[in-house]
Write a protein that holds these residues in place. Sequence first.
Motif, mmCIF file in Angstrom:
data_model
loop_
_atom_site.group_PDB
_atom_site.id
_atom_site.type_symbol
_atom_site.label_atom_id
_atom_site.label_comp_id
_atom_site.label_asym_id
_atom_site.label_seq_id
_atom_site.Cartn_x
_atom_site.Cartn_y
_atom_site.Cartn_z
ATOM 1 N N GLY A 386 0.795 -1.225 0.000
ATOM 2 C CA GLY A 386 0.000 0.000 0.000
ATOM 3 C C GLY A 386 0.820 1.263 0.000
ATOM 4 N N PHE A 387 2.001 1.241 0.593
ATOM 5 C CA PHE A 387 2.809 2.453 0.684
ATOM 6 C C PHE A 387 3.381 2.874 -0.670
ATOM 7 C CE2 PHE A 387 2.641 2.162 5.270
ATOM 8 C CZ PHE A 387 2.776 3.481 5.670
ATOM 9 N N ASP A 388 3.514 1.920 -1.605
ATOM 10 C CA ASP A 388 4.046 2.313 -2.909
ATOM 11 C C ASP A 388 3.019 3.055 -3.752
ATOM 12 O OD1 ASP A 388 2.363 0.241 -3.469
ATOM 13 O OD2 ASP A 388 3.809 -0.967 -4.589
ATOM 14 N N GLY A 389 1.809 3.213 -3.217
ATOM 15 C CA GLY A 389 0.795 4.016 -3.899
ATOM 16 C C GLY A 389 0.669 5.411 -3.319
ATOM 17 N N ILE A 390 1.472 5.720 -2.299
ATOM 18 C CA ILE A 390 1.418 7.028 -1.632
ATOM 19 C C ILE A 390 2.548 7.891 -2.178
ATOM 20 C CG2 ILE A 390 1.550 8.227 0.579
ATOM 21 C CD1 ILE A 390 0.486 5.708 1.907
ATOM 22 N N ARG A 391 2.199 9.034 -2.749
ATOM 23 C CA ARG A 391 3.219 9.867 -3.390
ATOM 24 C C ARG A 391 3.753 10.965 -2.485
ATOM 25 N NH1 ARG A 391 1.036 14.727 -5.249
ATOM 26 N NH2 ARG A 391 -1.227 14.883 -5.104
ATOM 27 N N THR A 392 3.182 11.129 -1.287
ATOM 28 C CA THR A 392 3.549 12.267 -0.436
ATOM 29 C C THR A 392 3.811 11.812 0.992
ATOM 30 O OG1 THR A 392 1.166 12.632 -0.174
ATOM 31 C CG2 THR A 392 2.315 14.008 -1.774
ATOM 32 N N PRO A 393 5.058 11.447 1.324
ATOM 33 C CA PRO A 393 5.379 11.021 2.687
ATOM 34 C C PRO A 393 5.043 12.085 3.724
ATOM 35 C CG PRO A 393 7.207 10.554 1.196
ATOM 36 C CD PRO A 393 6.239 11.395 0.439
ATOM 37 N N GLY A 394 5.129 13.361 3.356
ATOM 38 C CA GLY A 394 4.909 14.442 4.314
ATOM 39 C C GLY A 394 3.551 14.438 4.968
ATOM 40 N N ARG A 395 2.586 13.756 4.363
ATOM 41 C CA ARG A 395 1.246 13.737 4.960
ATOM 42 C C ARG A 395 1.188 12.921 6.244
ATOM 43 N NH1 ARG A 395 -2.308 13.370 -0.690
ATOM 44 N NH2 ARG A 395 -1.667 15.427 -1.454
ATOM 45 N N LEU A 396 2.266 12.235 6.554
ATOM 46 C CA LEU A 396 2.354 11.574 7.861
ATOM 47 C C LEU A 396 2.428 12.588 8.991
ATOM 48 C CD1 LEU A 396 4.807 8.642 7.060
ATOM 49 C CD2 LEU A 396 2.349 8.494 7.502
ATOM 50 N N VAL A 397 2.531 13.875 8.646
ATOM 51 C CA VAL A 397 2.494 14.927 9.667
ATOM 52 C C VAL A 397 1.165 14.911 10.421
ATOM 53 C CG1 VAL A 397 1.529 16.755 8.196
ATOM 54 C CG2 VAL A 397 3.109 17.365 10.050
ATOM 55 N N VAL A 398 0.166 14.253 9.874
ATOM 56 C CA VAL A 398 -1.093 14.043 10.608
ATOM 57 C C VAL A 398 -0.799 13.424 11.972
ATOM 58 C CG1 VAL A 398 -3.215 12.663 10.660
ATOM 59 C CG2 VAL A 398 -2.535 13.834 8.555
ATOM 60 N N TRP A 399 0.095 12.434 11.979
ATOM 61 C CA TRP A 399 0.418 11.729 13.225
ATOM 62 C C TRP A 399 1.303 12.574 14.119
ATOM 63 C CZ3 TRP A 399 -2.350 7.647 14.440
ATOM 64 C CH2 TRP A 399 -3.056 7.031 13.404
ATOM 65 N N THR A 400 2.186 13.353 13.522
ATOM 66 C CA THR A 400 3.004 14.287 14.304
ATOM 67 C C THR A 400 2.101 15.239 15.067
ATOM 68 O OG1 THR A 400 4.667 14.206 12.538
ATOM 69 C CG2 THR A 400 4.884 15.960 14.175
ATOM 70 N N THR A 401 1.110 15.785 14.377
ATOM 71 C CA THR A 401 0.200 16.761 14.990
ATOM 72 C C THR A 401 -0.613 16.131 16.111
ATOM 73 O OG1 THR A 401 0.034 17.803 12.802
ATOM 74 C CG2 THR A 401 -1.552 18.490 14.478
ATOM 75 N N LEU A 402 -1.107 14.925 15.880
ATOM 76 C CA LEU A 402 -1.929 14.266 16.896
ATOM 77 C C LEU A 402 -1.104 13.952 18.141
ATOM 78 C CD1 LEU A 402 -4.739 13.196 17.527
ATOM 79 C CD2 LEU A 402 -4.073 11.013 16.525
ATOM 80 N N LEU A 403 0.097 13.445 17.957
ATOM 81 C CA LEU A 403 0.947 13.119 19.102
ATOM 82 C C LEU A 403 1.387 14.371 19.854
ATOM 83 C CD1 LEU A 403 3.095 10.318 17.438
ATOM 84 C CD2 LEU A 403 1.399 10.013 19.255
ATOM 85 N N LEU A 404 1.693 15.437 19.125
ATOM 86 C CA LEU A 404 2.014 16.711 19.781
ATOM 87 C C LEU A 404 0.821 17.209 20.585
ATOM 88 C CD1 LEU A 404 3.924 18.584 16.922
ATOM 89 C CD2 LEU A 404 4.893 17.929 19.135
ATOM 90 N N GLY A 405 -0.378 17.036 20.043
ATOM 91 C CA GLY A 405 -1.580 17.463 20.751
ATOM 92 C C GLY A 405 -1.785 16.712 22.054
#
Length: 565
Positions: A386-405
Amino acid sequence: MESARPAPAPEARRWWRVLRHEWTLVVLGAVALAALVTWPTLRHPTRTIPGDTGDPTMQAWQMAWSGHALRTDPTNLWHANAFHPESTSFAFTDTLLGYAPAGLIGSGPVAALLRYNIVYVLVFALAFIGAYALVRQLGAGRIAGAVAGAAFAYAPWRLAQVGHLQVLSTGGIALALAMLARGHGWSLRHGYRPSHARPGWAVAGWCVAAWQVSLGFGIGVPFGYALALVGVVAVIAWLRHRPPVSRRLLRADGIGLGVFLAAAAFMARPYLQVAEQFPYVRRSWSDLQWSSPPLRGFFSSPNTSVVWGDLHAGVRASLGHRGETSLLPGYTLYALAALGLVVSIWTLRQRLLLAAGVIASIVLAMGTQGPGGGRYTYGLVYVLPGFDGIRTPGRLVVWTTLLLGILAAGAVTALARRATLRPASLAVALLPLLVVAEGINTTGHPTVPTRPAALATAPAPLLVLPTGATIDGVPMLWETDRFPAMVNGAAAFTPPRQNAIREATLRFPDADSVALLRESGVRSVVVVRAQVVGTPYEPTLDGRVDGLPLRRVDTPDAVVYLLEP
């Protein structure tokens, strides 16, 4: 002597308790805040669209198509009217299928625009509600819940994604985690308490998780693996301590997990078919380089940020794909999370684990810009299905934001408990507003062009000119009343046949382009006068049909070329 006032009726008291309940206030407040921060989205919701008229109009069509398909012929859901004559074209990009119930209401471009704008606002509200619910379930206070909700919903990086509704639609992630935690009687403050388990909430959490995956795999694939990781950790913890688990809860997990896996399989099947038909949709390692952010990207905001936009212009200029590499979660959030390492209601071990999660998520989100070229960071998850269909690794910032919250929520709760003086209490209460302030923006709301009258009767299959990957969303939106087969289509990639037609019709009408269109089954070409001016397709306005199997019809807003069978 005054007579005593009659006591409120039981029904009135019940309604009053509902209205002043925490969750009623949170939901109403979240919706009101979303309408305010996204303004003027709801000022002219049937004429304008947030961001631009590219991807948003295509996504408005997606919601309309899914509702139309469910209402008329669910078996052909994946075979959309766009991208004629390709099959399984609804799976050419993330589908937002979870919003199909909204697509059942109304038809036509006006309804599609109104529907999109309402969902766009509600997406921010759900993100706030989901993060609020999660940190409250974990054991944080109400103000801390508001801080986490505001951070998750209005992080500055989201401003670069206003045209990607599937990326903004992350509320289901936090809400599903909150429901699953509640269903299993678990919180950060108290750990696992069997007496607090609620199997019904566990089933609901799995269902929300399934719905989240149905919105798109770009966000859904990492979420699925995150759930798997949480499950593995939970099983290991259970094997160590062997706490009692009720059969009802195990049964609820079995049912819920079954729903989640069934939804994931249902969504994956057409995408695997598309990947087999068009192998190049899988992203190679080199494809990720243009959208992988360097570390400074996590301290840079998009240009539409009122607070940071101008100040970060220099940093943005040094980044690659600025829309995918300006990933600031918020400086207020960073500060509160840093404070949470020192002052918090979470234990030291929990704080360190949360901090480690933040660092890991940032390193993974850096993609090929990570340490060692990312080979031993993002490269480790890139090999997962599934990861080879994702073109934008930066969108994992969703998890950065949630954990920071979550980390910040521990600090805010601790501060709220220590704030005994009124000024201190007021300062803590204002923290959510500081977080929201970084999300205030100048997002444009362009007017969507009006549909030419000629499109209402043009024979299908048809082609609308001009055509292109960034502009085909508009004609797709225009045809959301009758959904005729059309060559136009916008997605994550361009099929070779569609690309060939686009190139050939630059010379339309000529013998070669007409032959290709007839071979593809096209019966009419609609050239929109107002849209084609200034494009390479402008000469088609004055095309001659002498000697060609064509008939030309001139209308005030379009030129229609009818192809003979």
